[in-house]
Scaffold this motif. Structure first.
Motif: not given
Length: 146
Positions: A35-40, A57-61
């Protein structure tokens, strides 16, 4: 798969980009946005769900894992009684856990290392580990650091 507190799991290191991860594990079994536009990314064989933060910047977090191979300080976690796991971890200095209850689940959160042990029916069923936020209120990305 070894849990490396504050760093990641197995060969995964917080701060990696999606192409770094696919170079290790290949194409994910599922790839979607939350829902936050993070990539899963979801990997069935490793039983891991990886979150790449849009605002970073689409880093693995963040990593959620439930593989029976998960190992912390040489101790297996999944399928064991939380009391036994906490006893093992306390001998390694991991003592302070905040407990939250949700229906039949309990979360045991250690903020210093940003790890959550999720239990159901008194057994660990899932581990969540996140990138650490430093004193400047920024993520302490480990990937690429010497």
């Amino acid at each position: 798969m070894k849990i490396n507190l504050k760093n990641g799991i197995d060969k995964l290191i917080f701060g990696m980009k999606q192409n770094d991860v696919t170079a290790i594990y290949g194409k994910p079994d599922r790839n979607y946005k939350d829902e936050d536009d993070n990539v899963i990314f979801a990997y069935n064989a490793q039983k891991m769900r990886l979150t790449f933060y849009k605002d970073e910047e689409f880093k693995l977090g963040y990593i959620v894992a439930s593989s029976s191979d998960l190992d912390l300080f040489g101790n297996k976690l999944i399928g064991r009684k939380i009391s036994e796991v906490k006893k093992d971890l306390s001998q390694k200095g991991l003592i302070k856990f905040t407990q939250e209850d949700f229906d039949t689940f309990e979360n045991y959160f250690n903020e210093e290392n940003w790890i959550i042990l999720q239990t159901e029916f008194d057994e660990v069923v899932k581990v969540e580990i996140g990138a650490i936020i430093n004193d400047k209120d920024e993520f302490d990305w480990k990937f690429g650091k010497k």
